[in-house]
Design a protein around this motif. Structure first.
Motif, PDB file in Angstrom:
ATOM      1  N   GLY A  42      58.675  81.468 -24.007  1.00  0.00           N
ATOM      2  CA  GLY A  42      58.949  80.584 -23.106  1.00  0.00           C
ATOM      3  C   GLY A  42      60.161  81.190 -22.153  1.00  0.00           C
ATOM      4  O   GLY A  42      61.093  82.009 -22.630  1.00  0.00           O
ATOM      5  N   ALA A  43      60.227  80.729 -21.063  1.00  0.00           N
ATOM      6  CA  ALA A  43      61.321  81.311 -20.039  1.00  0.00           C
ATOM      7  C   ALA A  43      62.572  80.525 -20.125  1.00  0.00           C
ATOM      8  O   ALA A  43      63.393  80.517 -19.418  1.00  0.00           O
ATOM      9  CB  ALA A  43      60.464  81.349 -18.658  1.00  0.00           C
ATOM     10  N   GLY A  52      61.480  85.965 -12.578  1.00  0.00           N
ATOM     11  CA  GLY A  52      61.465  86.738 -14.022  1.00  0.00           C
ATOM     12  C   GLY A  52      62.657  86.418 -14.984  1.00  0.00           C
ATOM     13  O   GLY A  52      63.013  87.056 -15.803  1.00  0.00           O
ATOM     14  N   GLY A  53      63.693  85.260 -14.352  1.00  0.00           N
ATOM     15  CA  GLY A  53      64.589  85.254 -15.151  1.00  0.00           C
ATOM     16  C   GLY A  53      64.185  84.058 -16.384  1.00  0.00           C
ATOM     17  O   GLY A  53      63.321  83.620 -16.579  1.00  0.00           O
ATOM     18  N   VAL A  54      65.557  83.706 -16.904  1.00  0.00           N
ATOM     19  CA  VAL A  54      65.383  82.891 -17.998  1.00  0.00           C
ATOM     20  C   VAL A  54      66.408  81.773 -17.733  1.00  0.00           C
ATOM     21  O   VAL A  54      67.256  81.895 -17.090  1.00  0.00           O
ATOM     22  CB  VAL A  54      65.617  83.530 -19.709  1.00  0.00           C
ATOM     23  CG1 VAL A  54      64.486  84.418 -19.754  1.00  0.00           C
ATOM     24  CG2 VAL A  54      66.817  84.213 -19.597  1.00  0.00           C
ATOM     25  N   VAL A  55      65.754  80.586 -18.379  1.00  0.00           N
ATOM     26  CA  VAL A  55      66.855  79.496 -17.968  1.00  0.00           C
ATOM     27  C   VAL A  55      67.172  78.613 -19.050  1.00  0.00           C
ATOM     28  O   VAL A  55      66.373  77.806 -19.722  1.00  0.00           O
ATOM     29  CB  VAL A  55      66.234  78.347 -16.966  1.00  0.00           C
ATOM     30  CG1 VAL A  55      67.006  77.276 -16.542  1.00  0.00           C
ATOM     31  CG2 VAL A  55      65.906  79.273 -15.569  1.00  0.00           C
ATOM     32  N   LEU A 111      72.941  78.893 -24.766  1.00  0.00           N
ATOM     33  CA  LEU A 111      72.432  80.439 -24.621  1.00  0.00           C
ATOM     34  C   LEU A 111      73.188  81.259 -25.603  1.00  0.00           C
ATOM     35  O   LEU A 111      72.365  81.996 -26.461  1.00  0.00           O
ATOM     36  CB  LEU A 111      72.714  80.954 -23.182  1.00  0.00           C
ATOM     37  CG  LEU A 111      72.183  82.371 -22.958  1.00  0.00           C
ATOM     38  CD1 LEU A 111      70.725  82.734 -23.229  1.00  0.00           C
ATOM     39  CD2 LEU A 111      72.789  82.855 -21.571  1.00  0.00           C
ATOM     40  N   ALA A 112      74.317  81.019 -25.938  1.00  0.00           N
ATOM     41  CA  ALA A 112      75.228  81.888 -26.887  1.00  0.00           C
ATOM     42  C   ALA A 112      74.458  81.623 -28.310  1.00  0.00           C
ATOM     43  O   ALA A 112      74.397  82.623 -29.169  1.00  0.00           O
ATOM     44  CB  ALA A 112      76.460  81.494 -26.750  1.00  0.00           C
TER      45      ALA A 112
END
Length: 209
Positions: A99-100, A122-125, A131-132
């Motif tokens: 998944g993105a 093309g990024g991730v959210v 995130l860390a």
């Protein structure tokens, strides 16, 4: 060229609000809607969307489990999970499934629009506070007994200073549920049954001054 979005959401009012908001955004077009994973599979093949905005909980299953098949059906499209409550464990599952990213239903419409644009590019959210930890879990640095992530060490330090969960939430800049999750993982990794016991163990083991 507009970003083509397939909206997969079984609650009519939520779907209508999301659809209207995205259609009003410049360069974004909702090209279809589905109310189940089965419909999502069919619509993804038909619409070939750039982004599948996929509710995590649907009548016929967990949206995360369908990420891989929907990504394949979209042939270049990507999946963005929509969830009522985000956690590091869910975010990690999303990332592992290809998944993105994920956004919460409590997010503002501008935040949702931004997430769709980022994913289409093309990024991730993922929320910064997740995130860390997602990266830690994916690289195998988290989940080992006694080994704390950087955020968990911050949480432990605050516990050592006597901070409550509310204070930890405020000082780390995360939601209360996220702070509560950090505290719970610290307790689990240290083998403690309470915050006080966690602090005592951490001081004994040299994790706190």
């Amino acid at each position: 060229m507009s970003i083509r979005v397939l909206l997969v959401e079984d609650h009519d009012m939520v779907a209508e609000a999301l659809g209207m908001a995205l259609d009003l955004a410049s360069g974004i077009q909702v090209v279809g809607r589905a109310v189940s994973l089965a419909e999502a599979a069919a619509e993804t093949g038909r619409c070939r969307p750039d982004v599948v905005l996929l509710d995590r909980r649907l009548p016929d299953g967990d949206g995360v489990d369908a990420i891989a098949s929907l990504t394949a059906a979209a042939r270049g499209g990507r999946v963005l999970i929509l969830t009522a409550e985000a956690s590091a464990s869910v975010a990690t599952r999303v990332a592992e499934a290809g998944g993105a990213g994920l956004v919460t239903k409590s997010s503002g419409l501008k935040e949702l629009e931004s997430a769709v644009r980022e994913v289409a590019a093309g990024g991730v959210v993922f929320a910064p506070d997740l995130l860390a930890e997602v990266l830690d879990r994916l690289t195998g640095r988290a989940g080992q007994p006694g080994e704390l992530t950087a955020r968990e060490r911050e949480t432990l330090t605050l516990l050592g200073e006597g901070a409550s969960t509310v204070e930890i939430s405020r000082q780390l800049g995360v939601a209360r549920n996220t702070a509560r999750n950090h505290v719970q993982r610290v307790l689990e990794k240290l083998g403690a049954r309470s915050k006080l016991e966690a602090v005592v163990i951490a001081r004994r083991d040299g994790l706190l001054d």
